[in-house]
Write a protein that holds these residues in place. Sequence first.
Motif, PDB file in Angstrom:
ATOM      1  N   LEU A 171       0.827  -1.200   0.000  1.00  0.00           N
ATOM      2  CA  LEU A 171       0.000   0.000   0.000  1.00  0.00           C
ATOM      3  C   LEU A 171       0.866   1.257   0.000  1.00  0.00           C
ATOM      4  N   ILE A 172       0.373   2.293  -0.650  1.00  0.00           N
ATOM      5  CA  ILE A 172       1.071   3.569  -0.720  1.00  0.00           C
ATOM      6  C   ILE A 172       0.503   4.500   0.350  1.00  0.00           C
ATOM      7  N   TRP A 173       1.346   4.987   1.232  1.00  0.00           N
ATOM      8  CA  TRP A 173       0.922   5.956   2.239  1.00  0.00           C
ATOM      9  C   TRP A 173       0.747   7.313   1.565  1.00  0.00           C
ATOM     10  N   VAL A 174      -0.426   7.903   1.677  1.00  0.00           N
ATOM     11  CA  VAL A 174      -0.649   9.237   1.128  1.00  0.00           C
ATOM     12  C   VAL A 174      -0.097  10.260   2.110  1.00  0.00           C
ATOM     13  N   SER A 175       0.887  11.008   1.668  1.00  0.00           N
ATOM     14  CA  SER A 175       1.459  12.083   2.483  1.00  0.00           C
ATOM     15  C   SER A 175       0.612  13.334   2.272  1.00  0.00           C
ATOM     16  N   PRO A 176       0.011  13.874   3.342  1.00  0.00           N
ATOM     17  CA  PRO A 176      -0.895  14.992   3.175  1.00  0.00           C
ATOM     18  C   PRO A 176      -0.334  16.307   3.704  1.00  0.00           C
ATOM     19  N   ASP A 177      -0.873  17.399   3.213  1.00  0.00           N
ATOM     20  CA  ASP A 177      -0.649  18.693   3.838  1.00  0.00           C
ATOM     21  C   ASP A 177      -2.016  19.229   4.239  1.00  0.00           C
ATOM     22  N   TYR A 178      -2.262  19.302   5.536  1.00  0.00           N
ATOM     23  CA  TYR A 178      -3.525  19.792   6.083  1.00  0.00           C
ATOM     24  C   TYR A 178      -3.281  21.099   6.831  1.00  0.00           C
ATOM     25  N   ARG A 188       4.592  15.387   6.168  1.00  0.00           N
ATOM     26  CA  ARG A 188       5.877  14.857   5.731  1.00  0.00           C
ATOM     27  C   ARG A 188       5.659  13.901   4.572  1.00  0.00           C
ATOM     28  N   VAL A 189       6.705  13.691   3.782  1.00  0.00           N
ATOM     29  CA  VAL A 189       6.630  12.731   2.682  1.00  0.00           C
ATOM     30  C   VAL A 189       7.218  11.409   3.156  1.00  0.00           C
ATOM     31  N   GLU A 194       7.693   1.923  -3.923  1.00  0.00           N
ATOM     32  CA  GLU A 194       8.496   2.664  -4.892  1.00  0.00           C
ATOM     33  C   GLU A 194       7.733   3.850  -5.472  1.00  0.00           C
ATOM     34  N   VAL A 195       6.448   3.954  -5.109  1.00  0.00           N
ATOM     35  CA  VAL A 195       5.600   5.044  -5.580  1.00  0.00           C
ATOM     36  C   VAL A 195       5.178   5.890  -4.393  1.00  0.00           C
ATOM     37  N   GLY A 196       5.329   7.201  -4.514  1.00  0.00           N
ATOM     38  CA  GLY A 196       4.892   8.130  -3.482  1.00  0.00           C
ATOM     39  C   GLY A 196       3.657   8.897  -3.934  1.00  0.00           C
ATOM     40  N   TYR A 197       2.934   9.423  -2.965  1.00  0.00           N
ATOM     41  CA  TYR A 197       1.676  10.123  -3.279  1.00  0.00           C
ATOM     42  C   TYR A 197       1.514  11.267  -2.277  1.00  0.00           C
ATOM     43  N   TYR A 222      -0.963  28.704  -1.417  1.00  0.00           N
ATOM     44  CA  TYR A 222       0.341  28.539  -0.775  1.00  0.00           C
ATOM     45  C   TYR A 222       1.265  29.690  -1.163  1.00  0.00           C
ATOM     46  N   ASN A 223       2.054  30.151  -0.202  1.00  0.00           N
ATOM     47  CA  ASN A 223       3.037  31.184  -0.523  1.00  0.00           C
ATOM     48  C   ASN A 223       4.360  30.532  -0.910  1.00  0.00           C
ATOM     49  N   ARG A 224       5.296  31.341  -1.335  1.00  0.00           N
ATOM     50  CA  ARG A 224       6.560  30.825  -1.849  1.00  0.00           C
ATOM     51  C   ARG A 224       7.325  30.039  -0.792  1.00  0.00           C
ATOM     52  N   ALA A 225       7.323  30.514   0.437  1.00  0.00           N
ATOM     53  CA  ALA A 225       8.059  29.824   1.498  1.00  0.00           C
ATOM     54  C   ALA A 225       7.469  28.445   1.762  1.00  0.00           C
ATOM     55  N   GLU A 226       6.148  28.325   1.730  1.00  0.00           N
ATOM     56  CA  GLU A 226       5.496  27.033   1.960  1.00  0.00           C
ATOM     57  C   GLU A 226       5.780  26.063   0.817  1.00  0.00           C
ATOM     58  N   ILE A 227       5.815  26.580  -0.402  1.00  0.00           N
ATOM     59  CA  ILE A 227       6.152  25.744  -1.558  1.00  0.00           C
ATOM     60  C   ILE A 227       7.597  25.265  -1.465  1.00  0.00           C
ATOM     61  N   ASP A 228       8.506  26.150  -1.084  1.00  0.00           N
ATOM     62  CA  ASP A 228       9.911  25.764  -0.933  1.00  0.00           C
ATOM     63  C   ASP A 228      10.076  24.713   0.154  1.00  0.00           C
ATOM     64  N   GLU A 229       9.286  24.839   1.211  1.00  0.00           N
ATOM     65  CA  GLU A 229       9.319  23.853   2.293  1.00  0.00           C
ATOM     66  C   GLU A 229       8.980  22.460   1.773  1.00  0.00           C
ATOM     67  N   TRP A 230       7.952  22.371   0.923  1.00  0.00           N
ATOM     68  CA  TRP A 230       7.575  21.074   0.368  1.00  0.00           C
ATOM     69  C   TRP A 230       8.598  20.584  -0.652  1.00  0.00           C
ATOM     70  N   ALA A 231       9.182  21.495  -1.402  1.00  0.00           N
ATOM     71  CA  ALA A 231      10.212  21.089  -2.361  1.00  0.00           C
ATOM     72  C   ALA A 231      11.391  20.456  -1.633  1.00  0.00           C
ATOM     73  N   ASP A 232      11.760  21.003  -0.481  1.00  0.00           N
ATOM     74  CA  ASP A 232      12.853  20.429   0.309  1.00  0.00           C
ATOM     75  C   ASP A 232      12.481  19.039   0.817  1.00  0.00           C
ATOM     76  N   LYS A 233      11.246  18.883   1.285  1.00  0.00           N
ATOM     77  CA  LYS A 233      10.809  17.580   1.797  1.00  0.00           C
ATOM     78  C   LYS A 233      10.780  16.533   0.690  1.00  0.00           C
ATOM     79  N   ILE A 234      10.370  16.941  -0.490  1.00  0.00           N
ATOM     80  CA  ILE A 234      10.338  16.023  -1.627  1.00  0.00           C
ATOM     81  C   ILE A 234      11.756  15.618  -2.023  1.00  0.00           C
TER      82      ILE A 234
END
Length: 280
Positions: A171-178, A188-189, A194-197, A222-234
């Motif tokens: 099963l693939i764990w769905v990583s959410p942003d709430y 968190r991701v 082998e597949v992420g969601y 989402y603002n730029r800082a929040e997007i960058d935060e997710w890009a780092d986590k990815i």
Amino acid sequence: MRIYMGTGGYANDEWLAPSEIDTDHLSQGWLYPAGTKKPDFLSVYAQHFNAVELNSSFYGIPGLKAFEGMARRSAGRTRFAVKLHQVFTHARKPETADFDRMLQSPEPLREAGLMGPYLAQFPYSFHRTAENRKYLLDLAERFAGRELAVELRHASWDKPEVREGMGEFGLIWVSPDYPPVGGMPEPRVYATSEVGYLRLHGRNKSTWWEGGSAAERHDYLYNRAEIDEWADKIAEVAGELEELYIFFENTTKGHALKNIPMLREALESRGLGLDRYPND
């Protein structure tokens, strides 16, 4: 890691421009040029995004012909994550015919190489109990051999042993942003296969519990800082995944259309480019 990114659904009338739009229309929250007919929405969508999360299947499972049409209109450009009908996740009393239709109807997408994971979106009321754990195991067994992503909104599931068990059953764990309202999984991701969601719901605290509709709950840009935060986590999990599906659920007022280019740019700056077309 191949990245597929899009939105939760594509048949959104809010994205229809009221007049002719310029080339920077996504930043304005428009996707469909003025006069675009609903049957043509998917064709336009597929010119911009390489994945879509199908919402309509939650309310009624489309038939073979409907999925044939989706494959044709997307022209091989877009992968489909197919949301399970609510009988599987909310009523939780599926019959054999429901399983047969859910598993067989998307066959045209599989044949075209456009089938992404199924998505089981469970409600917050689905807590980690013995009964619900058994139900999830039964569901995993019925969908064995198919990619099944599972969104578990109650924090009782947000444990390493749960993700370990999900990995054992494919099963693939769905990583959410709430929104930060408490009682739900941390943003968190995680990789359980082998597949992420990843599903980005927005962070509108004031409407998450009190909102009268999904549109109100997802009214967040989402603002730029929040997007960058997710890009780092990815970027942190890039070496653990072969594929990652990212869906923005904040489709209200075209917020998702504005956020996708922001995340795409942030990922590219970290050496993570998107696959332009699924079949390349």
